[in-house]
Scaffold this motif. Structure first.
Motif, PDB file in Angstrom:
ATOM      1  N   ASN A 134       3.764   9.915 -25.418  1.00 52.23           N
ATOM      2  CA  ASN A 134       2.689  10.519 -26.201  1.00 52.23           C
ATOM      3  C   ASN A 134       1.302   9.967 -25.884  1.00 52.23           C
ATOM      4  O   ASN A 134       0.358  10.194 -26.647  1.00 52.23           O
ATOM      5  N   TYR A 135       1.143   9.260 -24.762  1.00 51.00           N
ATOM      6  CA  TYR A 135      -0.190   8.822 -24.385  1.00 51.00           C
ATOM      7  C   TYR A 135      -1.019  10.034 -23.976  1.00 51.00           C
ATOM      8  O   TYR A 135      -0.548  10.918 -23.267  1.00 51.00           O
ATOM      9  N   GLY A 136      -2.278  10.037 -24.386  1.00 53.68           N
ATOM     10  CA  GLY A 136      -3.143  11.166 -24.111  1.00 53.68           C
ATOM     11  C   GLY A 136      -4.587  10.794 -24.409  1.00 53.68           C
ATOM     12  O   GLY A 136      -4.992   9.693 -24.053  1.00 53.68           O
ATOM     13  N   PRO A 137      -5.309  11.682 -25.028  1.00 53.88           N
ATOM     14  CA  PRO A 137      -4.925  12.948 -25.649  1.00 53.88           C
ATOM     15  C   PRO A 137      -4.961  14.113 -24.664  1.00 53.88           C
ATOM     16  O   PRO A 137      -5.665  14.026 -23.679  1.00 53.88           O
ATOM     17  N   PRO A 138      -4.231  15.205 -25.005  1.00 52.23           N
ATOM     18  CA  PRO A 138      -3.212  15.320 -26.049  1.00 52.23           C
ATOM     19  C   PRO A 138      -1.931  14.616 -25.628  1.00 52.23           C
ATOM     20  O   PRO A 138      -1.845  14.097 -24.502  1.00 52.23           O
ATOM     21  N   TYR A 139      -0.939  14.584 -26.512  1.00 51.66           N
ATOM     22  CA  TYR A 139       0.330  13.958 -26.171  1.00 51.66           C
ATOM     23  C   TYR A 139       0.828  14.481 -24.814  1.00 51.66           C
ATOM     24  O   TYR A 139       0.805  15.682 -24.549  1.00 51.66           O
ATOM     25  N   GLY A 140       1.289  13.547 -23.990  1.00 51.96           N
ATOM     26  CA  GLY A 140       1.844  13.923 -22.696  1.00 51.96           C
ATOM     27  C   GLY A 140       0.822  13.982 -21.583  1.00 51.96           C
ATOM     28  O   GLY A 140       1.188  13.997 -20.401  1.00 51.96           O
ATOM     29  N   ALA A 141      -0.474  13.991 -21.933  1.00 52.64           N
ATOM     30  CA  ALA A 141      -1.500  14.185 -20.907  1.00 52.64           C
ATOM     31  C   ALA A 141      -1.574  13.026 -19.919  1.00 52.64           C
ATOM     32  O   ALA A 141      -1.798  13.239 -18.725  1.00 52.64           O
ATOM     33  N   ALA A 142      -1.395  11.806 -20.403  1.00 55.03           N
ATOM     34  CA  ALA A 142      -1.476  10.667 -19.483  1.00 55.03           C
ATOM     35  C   ALA A 142      -0.383  10.754 -18.425  1.00 55.03           C
ATOM     36  O   ALA A 142      -0.627  10.480 -17.237  1.00 55.03           O
ATOM     37  N   PHE A 165      -6.597   7.819 -19.751  1.00 51.49           N
ATOM     38  CA  PHE A 165      -5.914   8.665 -18.781  1.00 51.49           C
ATOM     39  C   PHE A 165      -5.477   9.998 -19.373  1.00 51.49           C
ATOM     40  O   PHE A 165      -4.686  10.728 -18.784  1.00 51.49           O
ATOM     41  N   GLY A 166      -6.033  10.328 -20.553  1.00 49.71           N
ATOM     42  CA  GLY A 166      -5.804  11.632 -21.141  1.00 49.71           C
ATOM     43  C   GLY A 166      -6.818  12.633 -20.610  1.00 49.71           C
ATOM     44  O   GLY A 166      -7.606  12.350 -19.692  1.00 49.71           O
ATOM     45  N   ASP A 167      -6.831  13.793 -21.213  1.00 54.33           N
ATOM     46  CA  ASP A 167      -7.732  14.847 -20.754  1.00 54.33           C
ATOM     47  C   ASP A 167      -9.178  14.619 -21.172  1.00 54.33           C
ATOM     48  O   ASP A 167     -10.062  15.405 -20.814  1.00 54.33           O
ATOM     49  N   ASP A 168      -9.441  13.560 -21.923  1.00 57.76           N
ATOM     50  CA  ASP A 168     -10.814  13.239 -22.322  1.00 57.76           C
ATOM     51  C   ASP A 168     -11.523  12.342 -21.317  1.00 57.76           C
ATOM     52  O   ASP A 168     -12.676  11.972 -21.524  1.00 57.76           O
ATOM     53  N   LYS A 169     -10.849  11.989 -20.234  1.00 59.47           N
ATOM     54  CA  LYS A 169     -11.433  11.111 -19.218  1.00 59.47           C
ATOM     55  C   LYS A 169     -11.501  11.847 -17.886  1.00 59.47           C
ATOM     56  O   LYS A 169     -10.514  12.467 -17.473  1.00 59.47           O
ATOM     57  N   GLY A 209      12.241 -12.573 -16.876  1.00 59.14           N
ATOM     58  CA  GLY A 209      13.425 -13.204 -17.447  1.00 59.14           C
ATOM     59  C   GLY A 209      14.328 -13.749 -16.358  1.00 59.14           C
ATOM     60  O   GLY A 209      13.877 -14.412 -15.427  1.00 59.14           O
ATOM     61  N   ARG A 210      15.627 -13.433 -16.481  1.00 58.03           N
ATOM     62  CA  ARG A 210      16.587 -13.891 -15.469  1.00 58.03           C
ATOM     63  C   ARG A 210      17.019 -12.728 -14.565  1.00 58.03           C
ATOM     64  O   ARG A 210      18.102 -12.768 -13.969  1.00 58.03           O
ATOM     65  N   SER A 211      16.159 -11.720 -14.447  1.00 63.61           N
ATOM     66  CA  SER A 211      16.456 -10.577 -13.581  1.00 63.61           C
ATOM     67  C   SER A 211      15.993 -10.842 -12.153  1.00 63.61           C
ATOM     68  O   SER A 211      15.421 -11.894 -11.850  1.00 63.61           O
ATOM     69  N   GLY A 212      16.196  -9.879 -11.304  1.00 67.83           N
ATOM     70  CA  GLY A 212      15.703  -9.971  -9.934  1.00 67.83           C
ATOM     71  C   GLY A 212      14.339  -9.354  -9.753  1.00 67.83           C
ATOM     72  O   GLY A 212      13.798  -9.352  -8.640  1.00 67.83           O
ATOM     73  N   LEU A 213      13.757  -8.831 -10.825  1.00 69.11           N
ATOM     74  CA  LEU A 213      12.491  -8.099 -10.740  1.00 69.11           C
ATOM     75  C   LEU A 213      11.306  -9.016 -11.003  1.00 69.11           C
ATOM     76  O   LEU A 213      11.355  -9.887 -11.862  1.00 69.11           O
ATOM     77  N   LYS A 214      10.217  -8.774 -10.267  1.00 68.95           N
ATOM     78  CA  LYS A 214       8.956  -9.460 -10.506  1.00 68.95           C
ATOM     79  C   LYS A 214       7.887  -8.442 -10.877  1.00 68.95           C
ATOM     80  O   LYS A 214       7.884  -7.322 -10.374  1.00 68.95           O
ATOM     81  N   LEU A 215       6.990  -8.846 -11.763  1.00 68.15           N
ATOM     82  CA  LEU A 215       5.848  -8.021 -12.143  1.00 68.15           C
ATOM     83  C   LEU A 215       4.559  -8.740 -11.786  1.00 68.15           C
ATOM     84  O   LEU A 215       4.512  -9.976 -11.749  1.00 68.15           O
ATOM     85  N   PRO A 216       3.496  -7.973 -11.530  1.00 68.00           N
ATOM     86  CA  PRO A 216       2.201  -8.628 -11.329  1.00 68.00           C
ATOM     87  C   PRO A 216       1.788  -9.333 -12.609  1.00 68.00           C
ATOM     88  O   PRO A 216       2.148  -8.903 -13.719  1.00 68.00           O
ATOM     89  N   ALA A 217       1.037 -10.420 -12.476  1.00 69.36           N
ATOM     90  CA  ALA A 217       0.596 -11.145 -13.665  1.00 69.36           C
ATOM     91  C   ALA A 217      -0.192 -10.239 -14.602  1.00 69.36           C
ATOM     92  O   ALA A 217      -0.137 -10.389 -15.821  1.00 69.36           O
ATOM     93  N   ILE A 218      -0.915  -9.281 -14.034  1.00 67.78           N
ATOM     94  CA  ILE A 218      -1.651  -8.301 -14.832  1.00 67.78           C
ATOM     95  C   ILE A 218      -1.185  -6.903 -14.443  1.00 67.78           C
ATOM     96  O   ILE A 218      -1.179  -6.551 -13.259  1.00 67.78           O
ATOM     97  N   SER A 219      -0.786  -6.130 -15.432  1.00 64.53           N
ATOM     98  CA  SER A 219      -0.338  -4.754 -15.235  1.00 64.53           C
ATOM     99  C   SER A 219      -1.343  -3.805 -15.873  1.00 64.53           C
ATOM    100  O   SER A 219      -2.112  -4.203 -16.756  1.00 64.53           O
ATOM    101  N   LEU A 220      -1.327  -2.546 -15.443  1.00 61.94           N
ATOM    102  CA  LEU A 220      -2.277  -1.562 -15.961  1.00 61.94           C
ATOM    103  C   LEU A 220      -1.585  -0.611 -16.924  1.00 61.94           C
ATOM    104  O   LEU A 220      -0.611   0.064 -16.565  1.00 61.94           O
ATOM    105  N   GLY A 221      -2.106  -0.547 -18.150  1.00 60.21           N
ATOM    106  CA  GLY A 221      -1.597   0.369 -19.142  1.00 60.21           C
ATOM    107  C   GLY A 221      -2.433   1.641 -19.203  1.00 60.21           C
ATOM    108  O   GLY A 221      -3.668   1.596 -19.108  1.00 60.21           O
ATOM    109  N   LEU A 222      -1.762   2.779 -19.394  1.00 56.62           N
ATOM    110  CA  LEU A 222      -2.447   4.074 -19.414  1.00 56.62           C
ATOM    111  C   LEU A 222      -2.501   4.661 -20.820  1.00 56.62           C
ATOM    112  O   LEU A 222      -2.547   5.879 -20.999  1.00 56.62           O
TER     113      LEU A 222
END
Length: 345
Positions: A65-73, A36-40, A19-32
């Motif tokens: 609540n990312y997991g599983p279980p919630y909080g694990a990521a 990234f839960g206990d099943d991996k 937007g109009r902030s001073g922050l830049k993000l990579p064109a591609i970001s990684l979501g967990l």
């Protein structure tokens, strides 16, 4: 082995201003969200995170609540952060969210000040962080006044527990209201995280549409589920594999990969082949296409189940240009397909 980041990590990834902030993000970001839960396996997670950072992915996105279980990521990420990324904290953007169910009772869901700030404290403890860079209201709360939810985000920033405030899955009208309240409080809205893909184009609809609303308030956007929960990959071209997310009913219904939707996926696959890309690479590139060609997206938020999948997806940044003919051909198949799981009822 001790992790030492690659000296070349900033050589190829483009970074875009939010937007109009001073922050830049990579064109591609990684979501967990997944993987990234206990099943991996922990070592697989570590390899993905290390490789992502080595390739210029500086933004890791989580939620309570990312997991599983919630909080694990968040717990697992905290271990990875301590082992590998502590020296690089100032090179990272780490985000978390609260808004969906997290713990039992009336204080573990939606958008009250009680829930959001308690959840943020828990997230920081799980990750071993003093602050997150972005803290989101994960979804609007139909019963809590917007002033209270935005006031909690403002308090998170003013207390130093977050640097920026964000929202996710808010309508254009709600986005304008959230932006107005936050501006009055003195903590501008930084970013909106909507679902957006070739088969889920709700953000383009309405007057104003979401991107027009974000432009009014000066915020950016990071699109989650740009691969439509895996539909926009080569995986489903010939049917539904038994080990796929759709077959296991993990945030994608097997019935979605049929009929007109499957025809659309196959049509887009052919266009991607003509561009020398996989369908997943073209889907991400389309999200990131030039703003003059219809996309004001700051970053595409992707998941990865392996280093190879991560590397294949990141290859999308090598070809973000589309001809008018390609965009016209894509629009024949890239239509609303009723797959927005996060649509407000």
């Amino acid at each position: 082995m001790t992790f030492s980041a690659a000296d070349t990590r900033y050589d190829s990834m483009p970074y875009r201003r939010v937007g109009r902030s001073g922050l830049k993000l990579p064109a591609i970001s990684l979501g967990l969200w997944h993987n990234f839960g206990d099943d991996k396996p922990f070592e697989v997670q570590r390899a993905i995170l290390r490789r992502a950072f080595d390739l210029g992915v500086t933004h890791f996105d989580l939620a309570n609540n990312y997991g599983p279980p919630y909080g694990a990521a968040e717990t697992n990420f905290g271990r990875h952060f301590k082992d590998d990324f502590t020296p690089y904290r100032d090179e990272l953007i780490i985000s978390s969210k609260a808004g969906y169910d997290m713990w039992p009772g009336p204080y573990g869901n939606f958008g009250s000040r009680k829930y959001l700030l308690a959840s943020l404290d828990q997230s920081l403890a799980r990750m071993g962080l003093d602050y997150v860079d972005i803290f989101y209201s994960h979804r609007p709360d139909p019963e809590t006044p917007m002033e209270e939810t935005m006031g909690a985000l403002d308090q998170a920033v003013r207390s130093g527990r977050a640097l920026y405030a964000g929202i996710s899955s808010y309508t254009p009208e709600q986005t304008l209201e959230a932006g107005r309240i936050l501006k009055e409080l003195g903590t501008p809205l930084l970013i909106h995280q909507p679902s957006y893909s070739m088969l889920n184009r709700w953000t383009e609809n309405g007057t104003p549409n979401l991107y027009e609303a974000l432009d009014q308030v000066g915020a950016g956007s990071i699109a989650f589920s740009p691969l439509a929960q895996g539909m926009l990959t080569d995986r489903y071209i010939n049917g539904v594999p038994s080990d796929s997310r759709a077959a296991q009913n993990k945030s994608l219904d097997e019935g979605s990969i049929a009929g007109e939707n499957l025809d659309r996926v196959r049509g887009l696959h052919k266009i991607a082949e003509g561009r020398g890309q996989t369908l997943a690479q073209m889907a991400v590139a389309w999200i990131l296409r030039e703003q003059s060609k219809g996309s004001p997206v700051t970053s595409a938020l992707v998941g990865a189940s392996s280093v190879k999948q991560l590397e294949d997806t990141l290859t999308a940044i090598k070809n973000l240009d589309f001809t008018p003919a390609e965009l016209h051909a894509i629009d024949e198949f890239a239509v609303e397909s009723d797959i927005n799981l996060w649509k407000q009822k």
